[in-house]
Design an enzyme around this catalytic site. Structure first.
Site, PDB file in Angstrom:
ATOM      1  N   HIS A 269      51.016  26.337  58.765  1.00  0.00           N
ATOM      2  CA  HIS A 269      49.481  25.740  58.306  1.00  0.00           C
ATOM      3  C   HIS A 269      50.115  24.143  58.931  1.00  0.00           C
ATOM      4  O   HIS A 269      50.266  24.018  60.442  1.00  0.00           O
ATOM      5  CB  HIS A 269      49.692  25.529  56.329  1.00  0.00           C
ATOM      6  CG  HIS A 269      48.166  24.792  55.763  1.00  0.00           C
ATOM      7  ND1 HIS A 269      47.235  24.818  56.990  1.00  0.00           N
ATOM      8  CD2 HIS A 269      47.850  24.292  54.940  1.00  0.00           C
ATOM      9  CE1 HIS A 269      46.392  23.929  56.649  1.00  0.00           C
ATOM     10  NE2 HIS A 269      46.394  24.099  55.320  1.00  0.00           N
ATOM     11  N   HIS A 308      45.269  32.132  64.555  1.00  0.00           N
ATOM     12  CA  HIS A 308      44.570  31.602  63.379  1.00  0.00           C
ATOM     13  C   HIS A 308      44.167  32.899  62.400  1.00  0.00           C
ATOM     14  O   HIS A 308      42.991  33.485  62.560  1.00  0.00           O
ATOM     15  CB  HIS A 308      42.977  30.604  63.753  1.00  0.00           C
ATOM     16  CG  HIS A 308      43.075  29.413  62.719  1.00  0.00           C
ATOM     17  ND1 HIS A 308      42.189  29.922  61.435  1.00  0.00           N
ATOM     18  CD2 HIS A 308      43.592  28.396  62.887  1.00  0.00           C
ATOM     19  CE1 HIS A 308      42.236  28.336  60.674  1.00  0.00           C
ATOM     20  NE2 HIS A 308      43.009  27.905  61.072  1.00  0.00           N
ATOM     21  N   ASP A 364      46.456  22.998  66.715  1.00  0.00           N
ATOM     22  CA  ASP A 364      47.856  22.563  66.171  1.00  0.00           C
ATOM     23  C   ASP A 364      49.016  22.739  67.902  1.00  0.00           C
ATOM     24  O   ASP A 364      50.091  21.801  68.111  1.00  0.00           O
ATOM     25  CB  ASP A 364      49.019  23.360  65.533  1.00  0.00           C
ATOM     26  CG  ASP A 364      48.883  22.514  64.261  1.00  0.00           C
ATOM     27  OD1 ASP A 364      48.215  21.141  64.199  1.00  0.00           O
ATOM     28  OD2 ASP A 364      48.303  23.301  63.163  1.00  0.00           O
TER      29      ASP A 364
HETATM   30  N1  ACO Z   1      52.506  34.761  68.098  1.00  0.00           N
HETATM   31  C1  ACO Z   1      52.762  36.257  68.445  1.00  0.00           C
HETATM   32  N2  ACO Z   1      51.967  36.961  67.473  1.00  0.00           N
HETATM   33  C2  ACO Z   1      51.316  36.530  66.296  1.00  0.00           C
HETATM   34  C3  ACO Z   1      50.929  35.251  66.206  1.00  0.00           C
HETATM   35  C4  ACO Z   1      51.141  34.486  66.909  1.00  0.00           C
HETATM   36  N3  ACO Z   1      51.150  32.567  67.370  1.00  0.00           N
HETATM   37  N4  ACO Z   1      50.420  35.201  65.157  1.00  0.00           N
HETATM   38  C5  ACO Z   1      49.274  36.275  65.233  1.00  0.00           C
HETATM   39  N5  ACO Z   1      50.560  37.200  65.444  1.00  0.00           N
HETATM   40  C6  ACO Z   1      50.688  38.632  65.311  1.00  0.00           C
HETATM   41  C7  ACO Z   1      50.914  39.609  64.208  1.00  0.00           C
HETATM   42  O1  ACO Z   1      52.675  39.405  64.357  1.00  0.00           O
HETATM   43  C8  ACO Z   1      50.246  40.614  64.504  1.00  0.00           C
HETATM   44  O2  ACO Z   1      50.416  41.651  64.827  1.00  0.00           O
HETATM   45  P1  ACO Z   1      50.356  43.412  64.631  1.00  0.00           P
HETATM   46  O3  ACO Z   1      49.426  43.242  64.141  1.00  0.00           O
HETATM   47  O4  ACO Z   1      50.981  43.949  66.077  1.00  0.00           O
HETATM   48  O5  ACO Z   1      51.822  43.009  63.060  1.00  0.00           O
HETATM   49  C9  ACO Z   1      49.016  40.061  64.781  1.00  0.00           C
HETATM   50  O6  ACO Z   1      49.343  38.960  65.586  1.00  0.00           O
HETATM   51  C10 ACO Z   1      48.020  39.615  63.220  1.00  0.00           C
HETATM   52  O7  ACO Z   1      48.471  38.401  62.660  1.00  0.00           O
HETATM   53  P2  ACO Z   1      48.939  38.099  61.290  1.00  0.00           P
HETATM   54  O8  ACO Z   1      50.110  37.304  60.572  1.00  0.00           O
HETATM   55  O9  ACO Z   1      47.967  39.105  60.503  1.00  0.00           O
HETATM   56  O10 ACO Z   1      47.566  36.511  61.298  1.00  0.00           O
HETATM   57  P3  ACO Z   1      47.144  36.316  59.520  1.00  0.00           P
HETATM   58  O11 ACO Z   1      45.636  36.004  60.222  1.00  0.00           O
HETATM   59  O12 ACO Z   1      47.675  36.515  58.737  1.00  0.00           O
HETATM   60  O13 ACO Z   1      47.501  34.647  60.432  1.00  0.00           O
HETATM   61  C11 ACO Z   1      48.229  32.884  61.150  1.00  0.00           C
HETATM   62  C12 ACO Z   1      47.780  33.591  60.864  1.00  0.00           C
HETATM   63  C13 ACO Z   1      49.552  32.226  59.626  1.00  0.00           C
HETATM   64  C14 ACO Z   1      47.936  31.175  61.604  1.00  0.00           C
HETATM   65  C15 ACO Z   1      49.689  33.004  62.423  1.00  0.00           C
HETATM   66  O14 ACO Z   1      48.205  33.453  63.690  1.00  0.00           O
HETATM   67  C16 ACO Z   1      50.863  32.160  62.641  1.00  0.00           C
HETATM   68  O15 ACO Z   1      51.458  32.426  62.414  1.00  0.00           O
HETATM   69  N6  ACO Z   1      50.502  31.512  64.300  1.00  0.00           N
HETATM   70  C17 ACO Z   1      51.479  31.133  63.788  1.00  0.00           C
HETATM   71  C18 ACO Z   1      51.622  29.423  62.827  1.00  0.00           C
HETATM   72  C19 ACO Z   1      50.598  28.580  63.942  1.00  0.00           C
HETATM   73  O16 ACO Z   1      50.311  27.754  64.987  1.00  0.00           O
HETATM   74  N7  ACO Z   1      50.086  27.912  62.131  1.00  0.00           N
HETATM   75  C20 ACO Z   1      48.899  27.008  62.060  1.00  0.00           C
HETATM   76  C21 ACO Z   1      47.699  26.987  61.659  1.00  0.00           C
HETATM   77  S1  ACO Z   1      46.058  26.687  62.353  1.00  0.00           S
HETATM   78  C22 ACO Z   1      46.730  24.903  60.824  1.00  0.00           C
HETATM   79  O17 ACO Z   1      46.935  25.950  59.837  1.00  0.00           O
HETATM   80  C23 ACO Z   1      45.720  23.700  60.739  1.00  0.00           C
END
Ligand code: ACO
Length: 429
Positions: A269, A308, A364
């Protein structure tokens, strides 16, 4: 006209049910009537991490994740970032309308005159180790405010809520600056009521104790204000949900805000911008990007600042922030990590792995580069997110407190453990 209902047949019993649909939503409680035996608990819905469950009705922030739209009270984020200020935007989030001139003046006055914190808070911050993470200090100190303002418990009193709103929005930058200067061993700079909200923050952070006429560079002052506007609210995110859930048991809002700060602290987050910088430092050179991408695709870590839960097209805040980043770099010099970030973004936006999963840069991805260029240590990044998000948290909290449909947040579970065990004394196990 088609009926706004959902017809459900329970194949266990053959019984049929008609569930009303309102606002494209069915009520989970309407499923409770579906049962096999009269004494059954009834059907529940299962939604770990609330991926498809609305927990409230809200009129604060609108997001269309597929179209990349973000609006506060109906105003597009792009217009607010260009024309508004953080304090005016905070008023909008909290009051459902933009203030007129008189209202804005009063509002700014009220916030400005609550920026001071009790002297004991200074000593409280001094109690932390010099190498404490400033976000830990912020969480602890915001929680401690609860002990200074017992009227914070009057959550049903609109006037008391307004007063706590001023205090929270006003004191967050002061506490953040105290925490920052504590980690550097620098003496505290008190708030300056003659300055704007972002300029006063710069002053509390960077002013030299003997400097009489400190003024931040107007470009940097504006950049901080824009970053604050972009981070002010984002509907039911993890920390807003924490604010509402903790607030639902009706503690004072200082305690609930401490919980929201804790939720924001996590790397998935508000901690993500810090992680972006760690990642860019780890990559170190453009030539290492392909190898890094390969590892991400193999599941060895994530591309921080990408993806996201809600935006599956692009994060509109990321676009604005990229522009702000260039304005800041013109003043303070180009962040050397920018080239790695730009190349990483370019490759990721073309790569099938990221495209098929709809992973785009989020707010971010660039905010950390700006913060670093402004001279903030990495640990301050989530703190810089928490300051403006306070307006959103308090708006969400006030909406929750006055919503007659809301109760204490208390989800159900599907129990998967053992039953009917018999206690055996320790010596016989
Ligand atoms: N890098 C690589 N792969 C990713 C990323 C990433 N940043 N984000 C998601 N994926 C992949 C997952 O591994 C998953 O792949 P799969 O279907 O093969 O298993 C798919 O994309 C879906 O991912 P989820 O985790 O189900 O997506 P979710 O909506 O739960 O997660 C989140 C959203 C937590 C923001 C995620 O994209 C992440 O961890 N991003 C990196 C951290 C980040 O930048 N957070 C800031 C968010 S913005 C904020 O809070 C202001």
């Amino acid at each position: 006209m088609a009926k706004e209902t959902l017809s459900v047949t329970d194949n266990r019993t053959g019984k049929q049910y008609e569930i009303p649909i309102e606002d494209g939503t069915v009520r989970a409680m309407d499923f409770r009537q579906i049962r096999v035996e009269d004494d059954d608990f009834g059907l529940m819905t299962y939604d770990p991490a609330f991926t498809n469950t609305a927990s409230c009705r809200s009129a604060i922030t609108y997001i269309d994740g597929d179209k990349g739209i973000l609006e506060y009270r109906g105003y597009p984020i792009e217009q607010l970032a260009e024309h508004s200020t953080y304090l005016e935007t905070a008023y909008l989030l909290l009051n459902d309308k933009l203030p007129n001139e008189k209202e804005l003046k009063e509002w700014v006055h009220n916030i400005t005159y609550h920026t001071m914190v009790h002297e004991n808070i200074k000593r409280f911050v001094d109690g932390f180790n010099y190498d404490s993470h400033p976000m830990g200090m912020l969480i602890g100190t915001v929680g401690a405010l609860s002990t200074y303002y017992p009227d914070g418990k009057d959550v049903d009193d609109a006037q008391a809520r307004e007063l706590q709103t001023w205090r929270l929005i006003a004191k967050m930058p002061t506490i953040a600056a105290y925490a920052y200067r504590r980690t550097r061993g620098l003496p505290i700079i008190y708030p300056d009521n003659a300055m704007s909200f972002p300029a006063n923050f710069c002053s509390m952070l960077w002013r030299h104790v003997s400097e009489k006429d400190y003024r931040p560079d107007p470009v940097l002052e504006k950049a901080i204000d824009v970053l604050f506007i972009l981070h002010a609210d984002h509907e039911q995110n993890c920390s807003a949900n924490a604010m509402r859930a903790v607030g639902s048991s009706r503690p004072d809002p200082f305690s609930a805000t401490a919980a929201a700060c804790a939720a924001l602290y996590g790397p998935l987050h508000g901690g993500a911008n810090e992680e972006v910088l760690h990642m860019l430092n780890e990559i170190g050179d453009i030539k290492n990007i392909p190898d890094f991408i390969k590892r991400v695709k193999a599941g060895e870590g994530r591309l921080m600042g990408f993806g996201h839960r809600v935006y599956k097209n692009y994060d509109p805040r990321a676009k604005i922030i990229k522009k702000t980043a260039y304005e800041v770099f013109d003043v303070v010099g180009r962040n050397p990590l920018l080239d790695i970030a730009l190349e990483l973004e370019k490759i990721a936006l073309e790569d099938e792995y990221f495209v098929s999963r709809k992973l785009y840069p989020n707010v971010d991805f660039y905010s950390g580069l700006i913060y670093q260029a402004l001279g903030f240590p990495l640990e301050m990044f989530p703190v810089l997110f928490a300051i403006p998000r306070t307006a959103g948290w308090v708006a969400q909290w006030r909406e929750m407190i006055t919503d007659p449909e809301q109760k204490i947040a208390r989800p159900r579970q599907i129990y998967t453990g053992a039953r009917e065990q018999t206690y055996v004394p320790v010596g016989q196990r």
